[in-house]
Design a protein around this motif. Sequence first.
Motif, short mmCIF file in Angstrom:
data_model
loop_
_atom_site.label_atom_id
_atom_site.label_comp_id
_atom_site.label_asym_id
_atom_site.label_seq_id
_atom_site.Cartn_x
_atom_site.Cartn_y
_atom_site.Cartn_z
N GLN A 1 -7.89 5.89 -8.70
CA GLN A 1 -7.57 4.51 -8.33
C GLN A 1 -6.92 4.43 -6.95
O GLN A 1 -7.30 3.61 -6.11
CB GLN A 1 -6.61 3.96 -9.39
CG GLN A 1 -6.39 2.50 -9.36
CD GLN A 1 -5.62 2.05 -10.62
OE1 GLN A 1 -6.06 2.31 -11.73
NE2 GLN A 1 -4.48 1.43 -10.44
N THR A 2 -5.97 5.31 -6.72
CA THR A 2 -5.25 5.28 -5.45
C THR A 2 -6.16 5.75 -4.31
O THR A 2 -6.14 5.17 -3.22
CB THR A 2 -4.01 6.17 -5.53
OG1 THR A 2 -3.26 5.85 -6.70
CG2 THR A 2 -3.12 5.97 -4.31
N LEU B 1 0.83 -1.19 0.00
CA LEU B 1 0.00 0.00 0.00
C LEU B 1 0.87 1.25 0.00
O LEU B 1 0.75 2.14 -0.83
CB LEU B 1 -0.88 -0.04 1.24
CG LEU B 1 -1.94 1.02 1.45
CD1 LEU B 1 -2.97 0.50 2.43
CD2 LEU B 1 -1.35 2.30 1.99
N MET C 1 -4.89 7.41 -12.01
CA MET C 1 -4.14 6.97 -10.84
C MET C 1 -4.64 7.65 -9.58
O MET C 1 -4.63 7.05 -8.51
CB MET C 1 -2.65 7.22 -11.04
CG MET C 1 -2.00 6.28 -12.02
SD MET C 1 -2.51 4.57 -11.79
CE MET C 1 -1.86 4.23 -10.16
N ARG D 1 -8.41 3.00 -3.27
CA ARG D 1 -7.76 1.99 -2.45
C ARG D 1 -7.55 2.49 -1.02
O ARG D 1 -7.76 1.77 -0.06
CB ARG D 1 -6.40 1.63 -3.08
CG ARG D 1 -5.76 0.49 -2.35
CD ARG D 1 -4.51 0.00 -3.04
NE ARG D 1 -3.91 -1.09 -2.27
CZ ARG D 1 -2.67 -1.51 -2.44
NH1 ARG D 1 -1.93 -0.97 -3.37
NH2 ARG D 1 -2.21 -2.49 -1.70
N LEU D 2 -7.15 3.74 -0.93
CA LEU D 2 -6.93 4.32 0.40
C LEU D 2 -8.25 4.39 1.17
O LEU D 2 -8.29 4.17 2.38
CB LEU D 2 -6.30 5.70 0.28
CG LEU D 2 -4.85 5.72 -0.23
CD1 LEU D 2 -4.39 7.15 -0.50
CD2 LEU D 2 -3.93 5.05 0.77
N TRP E 1 2.06 6.66 -5.60
CA TRP E 1 1.20 7.80 -5.34
C TRP E 1 0.60 7.83 -3.95
O TRP E 1 0.28 8.91 -3.44
CB TRP E 1 0.08 7.84 -6.39
CG TRP E 1 0.60 7.87 -7.80
CD1 TRP E 1 0.47 6.90 -8.74
CD2 TRP E 1 1.36 8.92 -8.43
NE1 TRP E 1 1.08 7.29 -9.91
CE2 TRP E 1 1.63 8.53 -9.74
CE3 TRP E 1 1.82 10.17 -7.98
CZ2 TRP E 1 2.35 9.32 -10.63
CZ3 TRP E 1 2.53 10.96 -8.86
CH2 TRP E 1 2.79 10.53 -10.17
N SER E 2 0.44 6.69 -3.33
CA SER E 2 -0.20 6.64 -2.02
C SER E 2 0.45 7.59 -1.03
O SER E 2 -0.22 8.40 -0.38
CB SER E 2 -0.15 5.23 -1.46
OG SER E 2 -0.88 4.34 -2.26
N SER F 1 3.23 1.99 -3.15
CA SER F 1 2.76 2.53 -4.41
C SER F 1 3.13 3.99 -4.52
O SER F 1 2.95 4.79 -3.60
CB SER F 1 1.25 2.35 -4.52
OG SER F 1 0.61 3.59 -4.64
#
Lengths: 130, 130
Positions: free
Chosen positions: A64-65, A27, A61, A68-69, A32-33, A30
């Motif tokens: 998408q990120t 996590l 992105m 996920r977060l 960008w996270s 990545s």
Amino acid sequence: METTSTSADDCGDLYLAECPCRDILDLVASKWSTLIIGVLEEEPHRFGQLRRAIPGITQKMLTQTLRRLEQDGLVHREVLVEMRPPQVEYSLTALGESITEPLAAIRDWSEQHLPHVREAREAFEARQPA
Amino acid sequence: METTSTSADDCGDLYLAECPCRDILDLVASKWSTLIIGVLEEEPHRFGQLRRAIPGITQKMLTQTLRRLEQDGLVHREVLVEMRPPQVEYSLTALGESITEPLAAIRDWSEQHLPHVREAREAFEARQPA
DNA sequence: CTGTATCCCCCTGGATACTG
DNA sequence: CAGTATCCAGGGGGATACAG
């Protein structure tokens, strides 16, 4: 799974291949996270603000990120206005805030040791003529 | 994310896109790096020992990751025997040892918060029927 | 403004075979 | 034993177009 010992098979021993921290590292790893977390750490941002705050990122992105977060409970997504144009605000959850500390540990290490890493790289290249 | 004294653009401000800590995160992020560091943290290992200690890894990735860690000054490579069969031992450098602490911070966070992340994931799935 | 959908390239990383 | 070389599939991620 042990309850208190923090030992043996959860991450300490040789068998860390499926260790839970891999989940988190993936996590955090990545590209960008961490950037997004870093920006949200300052204050909540709307989608477009985030986009501008993180120069190289594409819409894809970013979405998408963020998803996920959000899914992992680190970021809270709040629709401010249902109408058009829509407004959505992203902010760190308490969980998200809590991870900024380990992240800071890495960042501090980087600032402190990057020069050494750079030296090592140069020394390595000197040894191994490309 | 404070812009303390260290010149604004190395990691502090919004412009973290090319921040040096990305370098380190990329390094640390890679699936195998942390595993290798975790194993070497205990004691030096030879190539084959490492391979056996990290079940899923291929020769290629082991070599490749070790090279990178060596190049970055985190791992020391020592040829024990020049003859055949060759023997090579890998160990953490002082620099490599120093990064185990930030790594531990992440690991601790994982152990502590993974349940929450799991909950968040389930709650998310419940909200968003696939 | 905040997304989703599509195409597509490239690079990571796995499998396998070969060398010193 | 400790690598290097090659091939190749899969997925990450960029660019672009479109929708609510």
